[in-house]
Scaffold this motif. Structure first.
Motif, mmCIF file in Angstrom:
data_model
loop_
_atom_site.group_PDB
_atom_site.id
_atom_site.type_symbol
_atom_site.label_atom_id
_atom_site.label_comp_id
_atom_site.label_asym_id
_atom_site.label_seq_id
_atom_site.Cartn_x
_atom_site.Cartn_y
_atom_site.Cartn_z
ATOM 1 N N VAL A 117 4.342 -7.176 -7.487
ATOM 2 C CA VAL A 117 3.794 -5.934 -6.930
ATOM 3 C C VAL A 117 2.696 -5.380 -7.851
ATOM 4 N N CYS A 118 2.898 -5.545 -9.174
ATOM 5 C CA CYS A 118 1.920 -5.000 -10.139
ATOM 6 C C CYS A 118 0.551 -5.644 -9.992
ATOM 7 N N GLN A 119 0.482 -6.811 -9.391
ATOM 8 C CA GLN A 119 -0.815 -7.477 -9.287
ATOM 9 C C GLN A 119 -1.475 -7.222 -7.939
ATOM 10 N N HIS A 120 -0.860 -6.361 -7.143
ATOM 11 C CA HIS A 120 -1.368 -6.131 -5.790
ATOM 12 C C HIS A 120 -2.684 -5.366 -5.842
ATOM 13 N N PRO A 121 -3.623 -5.701 -4.976
ATOM 14 C CA PRO A 121 -4.927 -5.006 -5.037
ATOM 15 C C PRO A 121 -4.852 -3.522 -4.645
ATOM 16 N N ASN A 122 -3.846 -3.138 -3.861
ATOM 17 C CA ASN A 122 -3.776 -1.730 -3.450
ATOM 18 C C ASN A 122 -3.296 -0.881 -4.632
ATOM 19 N N THR A 123 -4.127 0.110 -5.019
ATOM 20 C CA THR A 123 -3.818 0.858 -6.263
ATOM 21 C C THR A 123 -2.456 1.520 -6.205
ATOM 22 N N ARG A 124 -2.212 2.215 -5.086
ATOM 23 C CA ARG A 124 -0.961 2.978 -5.011
ATOM 24 C C ARG A 124 0.243 2.037 -5.114
ATOM 25 N N MET A 125 0.083 0.893 -4.481
ATOM 26 C CA MET A 125 1.189 -0.067 -4.469
ATOM 27 C C MET A 125 1.481 -0.550 -5.890
ATOM 28 N N ARG A 126 0.411 -0.995 -6.580
ATOM 29 C CA ARG A 126 0.680 -1.585 -7.895
ATOM 30 C C ARG A 126 1.074 -0.487 -8.882
ATOM 31 N N GLU A 127 0.546 0.713 -8.651
ATOM 32 C CA GLU A 127 0.928 1.820 -9.537
ATOM 33 C C GLU A 127 2.441 2.008 -9.488
ATOM 34 N N TRP A 128 2.989 1.941 -8.285
ATOM 35 C CA TRP A 128 4.439 2.111 -8.177
ATOM 36 C C TRP A 128 5.197 0.911 -8.704
ATOM 37 N N GLY A 129 4.593 -0.263 -8.544
ATOM 38 C CA GLY A 129 5.238 -1.442 -9.121
ATOM 39 C C GLY A 129 5.388 -1.258 -10.627
ATOM 40 N N ALA A 130 4.283 -0.816 -11.239
ATOM 41 C CA ALA A 130 4.324 -0.627 -12.695
ATOM 42 C C ALA A 130 5.294 0.481 -13.054
ATOM 43 N N GLU B 114 -2.639 4.183 2.518
ATOM 44 C CA GLU B 114 -1.372 4.461 1.821
ATOM 45 C C GLU B 114 -0.334 3.402 2.215
ATOM 46 N N PRO B 115 0.230 2.661 1.252
ATOM 47 C CA PRO B 115 1.232 1.663 1.621
ATOM 48 C C PRO B 115 2.624 2.303 1.685
ATOM 49 N N SER B 116 3.570 1.584 2.270
ATOM 50 C CA SER B 116 4.945 2.084 2.281
ATOM 51 C C SER B 116 5.595 1.693 0.964
ATOM 52 N N LEU B 117 6.044 2.700 0.228
ATOM 53 C CA LEU B 117 6.588 2.415 -1.111
ATOM 54 C C LEU B 117 8.104 2.507 -1.110
ATOM 55 N N PHE B 118 8.659 2.595 0.098
ATOM 56 C CA PHE B 118 10.108 2.784 0.199
ATOM 57 C C PHE B 118 10.861 1.714 -0.577
ATOM 58 N N MET C 271 8.100 -7.219 0.373
ATOM 59 C CA MET C 271 7.104 -8.261 0.669
ATOM 60 C C MET C 271 6.334 -7.884 1.939
ATOM 61 N N GLU C 272 7.055 -7.431 2.961
ATOM 62 C CA GLU C 272 6.368 -7.034 4.205
ATOM 63 C C GLU C 272 5.369 -5.922 3.925
ATOM 64 N N ALA C 273 5.831 -4.927 3.159
ATOM 65 C CA ALA C 273 4.940 -3.791 2.867
ATOM 66 C C ALA C 273 3.687 -4.291 2.140
ATOM 67 N N MET C 274 3.881 -5.282 1.221
ATOM 68 C CA MET C 274 2.726 -5.814 0.494
ATOM 69 C C MET C 274 1.778 -6.520 1.461
ATOM 70 N N GLU C 275 2.361 -7.298 2.366
ATOM 71 C CA GLU C 275 1.525 -7.977 3.372
ATOM 72 C C GLU C 275 0.662 -6.930 4.087
ATOM 73 N N MET C 276 1.332 -5.850 4.532
ATOM 74 C CA MET C 276 0.596 -4.861 5.331
ATOM 75 C C MET C 276 -0.490 -4.171 4.511
ATOM 76 N N ALA C 277 -0.248 -4.037 3.210
ATOM 77 C CA ALA C 277 -1.201 -3.278 2.398
ATOM 78 C C ALA C 277 -2.381 -4.127 1.928
ATOM 79 N N TYR C 278 -2.346 -5.433 2.200
ATOM 80 C CA TYR C 278 -3.499 -6.250 1.775
ATOM 81 C C TYR C 278 -4.743 -5.827 2.504
ATOM 82 N N GLY C 279 -5.843 -5.911 1.806
ATOM 83 C CA GLY C 279 -7.133 -5.757 2.483
ATOM 84 C C GLY C 279 -7.463 -4.342 2.910
ATOM 85 N N ASN C 280 -6.616 -3.369 2.626
ATOM 86 C CA ASN C 280 -7.058 -1.995 2.907
ATOM 87 C C ASN C 280 -6.459 -1.092 1.854
#
Length: 1707
Positions: A810-823, A776-780, A764-773
């Motif tokens: 996570v799959c609905q997150h606007p950051n591509t890399r993030m949601r790609e990993w969610g999927a 590269e998000p943390s996918l750990f 959840m924290e990583a998702m917060e940080m990845a909003y709006g930009n």
């Protein structure tokens, strides 16, 4: 040998007598009394020996008397005598023959010697022997002996002193050992009398046994002496030192603790005497303050701590605590408090050092520490001793960093080598500076805020090996090396942690084991009462020590500069953390984990979770003994090698952070903690995972398949810099990270939930940080959620909902890399879940299956295309892996596939289509039949979509596969559909409606087929040519393969309404199609020129349709014949074929022929009522339609027909049998086909009549090939009526076809390169056609065999092509042979004639073969076939080297030889008939032309080649000699004459002077000449010479020959003489050898011949050779010599005495 054995006793008696004798000798002069005593002693001994059996006992009884002479001897005080006596006394003692009285006397005597200071070492030795060999000495005697030793300890002599000290120690030990032995003896015999408590009289302890009493008195006096009081028992002591006394006390206490523990008297001594003594002696140390002492001169110097005593006291204390803790609880409390005080900074350095050594001794005894905790810390009003010890150690360590070491002022806190600069530099914290510091401080050390303390190797782990506590010889306090105290304290800390954790963990394990055992026995026994107690003790121990430990360890961790030390500190922190976890102590656990986490991260790294959770810890100031100790935060002065530079994981980019080797080391510890102790982490998973996430981020590890982290590419921003050291570590770290999450499978459900929750909140924290930009998000967290899910598949239900719910977010997150990993994570989990072998399996647990599939459906609600793509890929993989077991999941899966629309992107359509493909190829059988209709619809809609042509095409392929499936599972589907149909019908009737289904009256299975054809029909008229083509192919293949399943009435519709209708439409479209060139479609697809107009594209469709219809007529002919209008259909079809074949479009015409070919492969049905379909028995030959081959496999038809039968039975249709006789009425069909073929053939092979300028249409090679290839198939059907007339028609077409040239632009594809001897397929076909005929004639009746000559004629025409190619009308063609040279000619001819050589040669081979078979046939003989063959062969034979291809004449020769070998015998047989008369001259010409050709060999001919060619000539001559000459009677004379003249010419021919030497080498046909010659000889001297002319020929030949031999020999002799040593050229040698051999051959022949046949002249010439031969003897060549020998041999027959008259007839 034991002292009591007879030998020993005898020896003893002898020795004693010897001793006494020598004593008497020594004392004879000076000491007569002694002498007399000695002599009476001898007598005494002899008497004892004589009278007693047990000599030793008797000796002991009389020992006083026996010893007396020796004692008197000692009294003389003469050194020599004294030594002798003491030795004798020792011998007696060692044999234990000394009584108590004697012993007393001996001691008294020793005392006198001692007082006189004689033989001191010998005395000590004697005492020791006396006390150790027996136990007779007690009480006063014993005390006197002991005092004696003490007195000797204080003499002036150093050696004596030391020996005495050792003796005293040994004697004291002996006294106590006797007591222990006594206790052993009396063990359990008598109850001990009650102890007299508080016994005030020190001198008599009546309750003790003798040895015990001695020990008691001794120990009591030792205490007195140390306390500087007078002893009670050791009377006569003069002086004593405290140090020695303390040492003795310590050794007794240490060596014999059981004495004090078992006897109350002794315990009493301990409490009453020892402890007060120790406390009293400690006082100077306690009061002493270092500061006060150093400021002014001490007024009371006595009070200054004295190192030797202090150190010994600490040793005693250590022993007391170790062994007697249980007796002395209160006293120990005092001692421990004192010990803690000695660690104070104000105490002298040495005192702190020995105190710390003592503390270390305690730290290695965890059970003792536990007792402290129980006895003090857990009692209400007691000192917290255990806590104080730990805290004291901690503050001691801190004080070492903070205070300058005043005790040793010389060494200020700088390391040697002036590395002050180093530490200052590293204070600035730059990587370079750290490097400087690192290079200087190579030694293991601690460094903190400028204080540098080296680390020494003080003891092995777990043992407290002290240095200063062992310095018993030092009087002055030693100087303590820098870092020693720190090193000991460090070891003590580590040993303390190790000991406590190991002890508690052992006990915990034992408890768990017992609990498990109890569970197994299932007895509800109440746990033993001590257990909760134990837990309390453990918790108390941890609670007491953790603050101090944490403070000390984190300081040390921060200060450590050595990898091993760091490792040890981390191990300690880790084990405490894990222990706290096991005991459920959350605060300390989190505190230690926080410490490790902080140490893993760069200094001052902003990590909220750490600061928030540890604020309550790090800002606390722990009070340790009134000193405030601040919890140390890591200092930024890093002395570590920097190993990585990376980005911090924050919302705003903030430059870079630095990781040191130590950080990495801490990280590994953290991983280790999580891996091994994950079950006890609980809520601290958050801390651990957050830290790991940041480290992973800084190191730039990125998730890979399955959630494993791998070193990734650098991301945006300043890229991560890693040193090689870390690069090698990274794979290891990533591996450990993976193992960490793999080990989550061993956690219990609760711990697992802790882990999952921690990961979700991190995510959840990583998702917060990845909003709006889109940084590269943390996918750990996501990666690790996936990994954890994967390893816990066996209990997936308990974590599935929280896990997938979070991942769907996570799959609905606007950051591509993030949601790609969610999927990625969610799809991987679904796939893994479905493939996992659950228990019970999914097939029996539909609830779980739907639970697992549900998130897949949820993904359809996500709008991002990339997520849909993943979803479809997942569906694809699920189908691939679990398609068989989807069961109730099918609707859901098909729903996902069907959710694709035309307006979506190509790639989604493509993926969805892949899923559909998989369904069709693999899973139709597993789904209910009601779904089949849907599948057909979906496939059709994919065909009609316009986004992606390839998919449209492939979906047509799927329709084919579906049809295939219908076919294979026909019965099953029929049954199931009928069941469904019945249900539906009933429902419809109930509602009073009609059943609403397409094609209703037909049975449901037929309707399924008709739906399929309807779909394909739509696609056949699609505007896209490719789709048309594919749909057409599929439709025809389907009908062809599965048409039998339709009921007969349906077929009528198929033929007229479907097939012919389609043909008409297509022909119409083709003729009206646009001829405009289509520009390349869409700019990126190149259209081939054969398809670049609509007309050409429709032509293709026409081809396809025609072929398809033909094919159906072929395979379904029997079915169609039942329809009644078959002949009409056949004519329509032939008409179509003919018009197509004569169309000017090459493609269409060729295809028409292929269709023609196809319908010729029909088989006349056999009349057999058992087989309703003739096709069941027939094996359809492979059809030559490439275009159809791809559209679907041809089915073995047997199955289809049996299925058709069954279906027919089901619907009650009787198969119609053909009307009798009809199956034989096929010939009309075939003759009409032959006429069509002939019309097409003559039409297209007729050469153009116009001039060279006129544009002509020349048929293509493939077309002609196909045309000719049809003939064999057609011939099978018309063979019965095939006449000579028809054969002529055929010949015209064949000749015409072969003559057609090729257009020059297509020649490279059809023509083989000139060098290869390959036939074009057309030529092959022509030969095949003739072959078929020839074979047919071969097996047919006589009247057909008249066709043989015609076939020969045809073939020989073809053979002539090798030398003169045919013409095609008046067209100019260039021949390939020259094409090599004039390719660049100015006006290249448009047409190329073929390379006819291979064709001609193959025809020749056929001729030879055929002739071999047919040489004796009447027709062949009458038509003079042999003559024609020879005539034809004469052309290449005559040309020889001038032939276009060298192979031609060679083949011609070999063919000639073969033909003759067969033909000549025939000719000889028929000699009388004259049928062969005209052949002989032809043959003679052929021989002549060949053997003496006019063409010259090419210049580049190699010797080997020439020799090979010569071998061929030789073969011809051999044929003459074997097949012709022997049969001269049957052969015309003039022919034989010509042969003889040829042979003569051949044998002379080789001698020609016109050639140069070099040429001769090559051109001389030696072998040939030789063979000619031999043949001549053979036939010259035969007695069968029938004409004078022949004889003349041979005679003439001989004379020429002999003349030539003479010349050659003479020339050779001359050349040999001239050449000297040089060898002659090879060819000349060869020639001479040949000549010599010829001579010997000739001689042999002459001898064998009748003398009257030999001309006298010849003999003369032969004899004339002799002298010349003799001349050759000098030659040097060995080969010549041997030939010469052979030649000279036969001359012996001429050697005879001269006679007056030669008698004829005698040799």
């Amino acid at each position: 040998m034991s002292t009591s054995s007879p030998e020993a006793v005898k020896k003893l008696l002898e020795n004693m007598q010897a001793d006494l004798r020598s004593l008497s000798m020594e004392c004879k002069k000076k000491f007569p009394p002694v002498k007399e005593a000695a002599e009476s002693g001898i007598v005494k001994i002899k008497t004892i020996a004589a009278r007693n059996t047990d000599i030793l006992a008797a000796l002991k009884e009389n020992s006083s008397e026996v010893v007396q002479p020796f004692l008197m001897g000692c009294g003389t005080k003469e050194p020599k005598i004294t030594q002798l006596c003491l030795a004798a006394i020792q011998r007696l003692m060692s044999h234990e023959v000394v009584s108590e009285a004697a012993a007393g006397n001996i001691i008294n005597m020793l005392w006198q010697l001692m007082e006189n200071g004689l033989e001191e070492l010998k005395l000590l030795q004697t005492v020791l022997v006396l006390l150790t060999t027996n136990t007779i000495v007690h009480d006063e005697v014993l005390s006197k002996a002991i005092v004696l030793c003490f007195r000797l300890h204080f003499t002036k002599d150093n050696i004596t002193n030391n020996t005495a000290a050792a003796t005293v120690r040994q004697v004291v030990t002996v006294v106590f050992e006797r007591m222990v032995a006594e206790d052993e003896r009396f063990k359990g015999l008598t109850e001990e009398p009650p102890a007299v408590q508080g016994n005030s009289n020190r001198r008599s302890v009546s309750t003790l046994r003798p040895s015990a009493k001695d020990a008691y008195m001794l120990f009591q006096d030792l205490c007195q002496l140390v306390n500087a009081d007078a002893p009670y028992w050791l009377v006569g002591m003069t002086e004593m030192t405290r140090t020695f006394g303390l040492e003795l006390l310590e050794s007794v206490l240490n060596d014999f603790p059981e004495v004090f523990l078992q006897h109350q008297e002794f315990s009493f001594l301990l409490k009453e005497r020892v402890c007060p003594l120790v406390i009293k002696l400690f006082s100077p140390n306690i009061k002493f303050r270092q500061g006060s002492c150093s400021s002014a001169a001490s007024p009371a110097p006595v009070e200054k701590p004295y190192f030797p005593i202090c150190m010994r006291l600490l040793r005693v204390v250590s022993v007391l605590i170790k062994h007697f803790y249980s007796l002395l609880v209160t006293e120990c409390e005092i001692f421990l408090s004192l010990l803690v005080k000695f660690l104070d900074g104000e105490k002298p350095q040495w005192l702190r050092a020995v105190a710390v050594e003592s503390v270390h001794r305690l730290c290695v005894q965890p059970h003792l520490l536990r007792s402290f905790c129980q006895s003090y810390d857990m009692k209400q009003h007691s000192t917290k001793v255990f806590r104080d010890i730990v805290n004291a150690l901690g503050s001691f360590i801190q004080s070492l960093f903070i205070l300058p070491s005043t005790g040793n002022t010389s060494s200020t806190s700088t390391p040697a080598g002036g590395s002050v600069s180093g530490s200052q530099a590293s204070g600035q914290g730059g990587p370079g500076a750290a490097g400087v510091g690192g290079s200087l401080t190579t030694q293991a050390a601690f460094e903190y805020r400028g204080t540098w303390i080296p680390l020494m190797n003080v003891s092995i782990q777990g043992s407290a090996k002290a240095t200063y506590l062992e310095m018993l010889d030092k009087v002055e306090p030693p100087s303590i090396p820098e870092g020693y105290a720190m090193s000991v304290a460090f070891s003590a800390l580590l040993d303390l942690v190790r000991g406590i954790t190991m002890m508690i963990e052992r006990e915990l394990a034992k408890q768990e084991q017992e609990a498990a055992m109890r569970e197994e026995e299932e007895e509800p026994v109440s746990p033993p009462p001590q257990e909760p107690m134990a837990h309390e003790v453990w918790e108390e121990m941890v609670n007491a020590c953790w603050c101090g430990l944490l403070a000390a360890l984190s300081l040390l961790l921060d200060a450590s500069t050595d990898e091993t030390a760091t490792e040890n500190i981390l191990k300690a922190e880790l084990s405490v953390a894990s222990l706290c976890g096991r005991l459920g102590l959350v605060t300390p656990r989190d505190a230690f984990i926080t410490a490790i986490c902080k140490a893993s991260l760069p200094p001052h790294y902003a990590l909220t979770i750490l600061s928030s959770s540890s604020t309550n810890l790090s800002n606390k100031v722990y009070s340790i003994q009134g000193q405030s100790v601040q919890m140390v935060s890591p200092s930024s002065e890093s002395h570590q090698q920097v190993v990585a530079v990376g980005q911090p994981l924050t919302t705003q980019p903030q430059g870079t952070v630095v990781l040191t080797a130590k950080n990495i080391q801490c990280m590994r510890t953290l991983l280790n903690l999580a891996h091994c102790h994950g079950a006890y982490l609980g809520t601290s998973w958050q801390l651990v995972l957050a830290t790991l996430q940041h480290l992973v981020w800084i190191l730039g590890l990125k998730p890979a398949v399955g959630g494993v982290l791998k070193p990734g590419r650098a991301v945006e921003g300043p890229s991560t810099v890693l040193t090689t050291a870390v690069m090698t570590d990274l794979p290891v770290i990533s591996n450990i990270l993976s193992r960490l999450f793999e080990s989550s499978q061993y956690l219990d459900d609760v711990s697992l939930h802790h882990l999952i929750n921690a990961l979700c909140s991190l995510s959840m924290e990583a998702m917060e940080m990845a909003y709006g930009n889109n940084k590269e998000p943390s996918l750990f967290a996501v990666a690790k959620l996936l990994e954890t899910g994967l390893v816990n598949m066996d209990r997936i239900e308990i974590l599935w909902r929280p896990l997938t719910a979070h991942l769907l977010e996570v799959c609905q997150h606007p950051n591509t890399r993030m949601r790609e990993w969610g999927a990625e994570a969610i799809t991987s989990l679904i796939k893994a879940g479905l493939s996992y072998k659950h228990d019970p399996p999914l097939s029996q647990n539909q609830r779980l299956q739907l639970l697992l599939l549900n998130p897949l459906k949820e993904l359809s609600n996500v709008l991002h295309a990339d997520i849909r793509q993943k979803q479809l890929e997942c569906v694809l993989q699920i189908l691939q892996n679990q398609g068989d077991s989807l069961g109730p999941g099918w609707p859901l899966v098909l729903g996902v596939i069907g959710a694709i629309r035309n307006d979506q992107g190509e790639s989604l359509i493509r993926t969805a289509f892949q899923c559909l493909q998989l369904v069709v190829t693999d899973f139709l059988p597993t789904m209910p039949c009601m779904c089949l209709q849907i599948v057909v619809d979906v496939a059709g809609s994919f065909g009609l979509q316009n986004q992606e042509l390839n998919i449209s095409l492939t979906s047509i392929g799927l329709l084919w596969n579906i049809s295939d499936y219908f076919f294979q599972r026909g019965e099953a589907i029929t049954e199931e559909l009928e069941k469904e149909e019945a249900v539906l019908l009933k429902q419809a009737q109930d509602k009073g409606e009609l059943l609403n289904r397409p094609f209703h009256p037909a049975p449901p299975f037929d309707c399924l087929w008709l739906c399929l054809y309807a779909k394909l029909g739509e696609l056949c008229v699609d505007p896209r040519p490719a789709v048309r083509k594919s749909a057409g192919q599929t439709m025809f293949s389907t009908i062809a393969a599965h048409g039998t399943l339709l009921q007969p009435p349906t077929w009528n519709i198929v033929v007229w309404k479907v097939l012919f209708h389609l043909l008409d439409c297509v022909r119409k479209s083709s003729t009206t199609a646009d001829k405009e060139k289509i520009e390349s479609g869409g700019g990126n697809i190149l259209i081939h020129h054969s398809r670049d107009t609509a007309e050409k594209q429709w032509a293709e469709t026409w081809v396809l349709t025609l072929a398809g219809v033909a094919r159906i007529f072929n395979t379904r002919r029997y079915l169609l014949q039942q329809l009644g209008d078959f002949f009409k259909a056949w004519e329509v079809l032939l008409d179509h074929i003919q018009s197509a074949a004569l169309s000017k479009n090459n493609e269409v015409s060729l295809a028409a022929l292929k269709s023609f070919q196809e319908i010729l492969q029909l088989v006349t049905p056999i009349k057999d009522t058992d087989k309703p379909d003739a096709l069941a028995a027939m094996d359809v030959p492979p059809v030559l339609m490439e275009s159809l081959q791809g559209s679907g496999p041809g089915r073995p038809l047997i199955r289809s027909d049996s299925l058709a039968e069954r279906l027919a039975q089901r619907y009650g249709v009787q198969p119609l049998l053909p009307p009798p006789g009809e199956e034989l009425d096929d010939s009309a069909l075939w003759w009409s086909a032959w006429n069509t073929w002939y019309r097409v053939g003559t039409e297209c092979t007729r050469p153009p009549s116009g001039g060279p300028d006129k544009v002509v249409f020349v048929p293509s090679q493939p077309f002609l090939t196909a045309l000719i290839q049809i003939f064999p198939a057609l011939y099978q059907h018309i063979a019965g009526g095939f006449s000579m007339e028809d054969l002529k028609k055929l010949g015209v077409i064949l000749y015409g076809a072969v003559s057609v040239p090729i257009s020059s632009d297509s020649s490279p594809f059809i023509l083989p390169s000139y060098t290869e001897a390959v036939l074009t397929s057309l030529q092959e076909a022509v030969l095949t056609a003739l072959d078929v005929l020839q074979k047919a004639i071969c097996v047919a009746s006589e009247n057909l065999q008249v066709m043989y000559p015609a076939i020969f004629e045809q073939l020989l025409l073809f053979v002539e092509f090798s030398c003169k190619p045919p013409q095609y009308g008046k067209m100019e063609t260039k021949h390939v042979a020259n094409a090599k040279y004039n390719q660049v000619s100015l006006c290249p001819a448009e047409w190329v004639a073929l390379n006819y050589v291979p064709f001609a040669e193959r025809s020749l081979e056929v001729v030879v073969d055929l002739y071999q078979k047919t040489a004796c046939h009447k027709a062949v003989i009458i038509e003079k076939v042999l003559q024609n063959i020879i005539k034809t062969l004469r052309i290449p034979l005559g040309l020889k080297y001038a032939c276009p291809a060298e192979s031609t004449w060679k083949l011609a020769v070999s063919s000639l030889l073969k033909v003759l070998s067969i033909g000549l015998p025939v000719a000889r047989q028929q000699a009388s008939s004259g049928k062969f008369d005209t052949m002989w001259p032809e043959l003679a010409n052929a021989f002549e032309d060949f053997l003496f050709t006019k063409s010259t060999p090419p210049d580049n001919l190699s010797i080997q080649e020439f020799q090979r060619n010569e071998a061929v000539d030789v073969e011809v001559v051999q044929l003459i000699s074997s097949e012709i000459l022997p049969f001269a009677n049957f052969i015309p004379k003039e022919f034989v004459g010509r042969i003889m003249s040829m042979l003569n010419k051949g044998s002379i021919h080789s001698q020609s002077s016109s050639f140069t030497e070099a040429e001769m080498d090559i051109r001389m046909r030696e072998e040939f000449s030789k063979v000619c010659f031999e043949t001549l000889l053979q036939f010259s001297f035969s007695n069968k010479v029938s004409t004078p002319q022949e004889g003349y020929i041979s005679r003439m030949a001989l004379s020429v020959l002999l003349q030539r031999a003479q010349d050659v020999l003479r020339r050779y002799v001359e050349d040999e003489r001239l050449s000297g040593r040089c060898p002659l050229p090879r060819q000349q040698v060869t020639e001479i050898i040949f000549v010599l051999k010829a001579i010997s051959t000739l001689m042999d022949s002459l001898k064998k011949t009748q003398p009257e046949n030999v001309d006298g002249n010849v003999w003369a010439q032969v004899i004339a050779l002799y002298p010349t031969l003799v001349e050759c003897i000098t030659c040097s060549s060995p080969e010549v010599s041997s030939a010469l020998k052979d030649a000279l041999g036969p001359f012996k027959d001429f050697m005879q005495p001269p006679v007056s008259k030669v008698q004829n007839g005698e040799s």
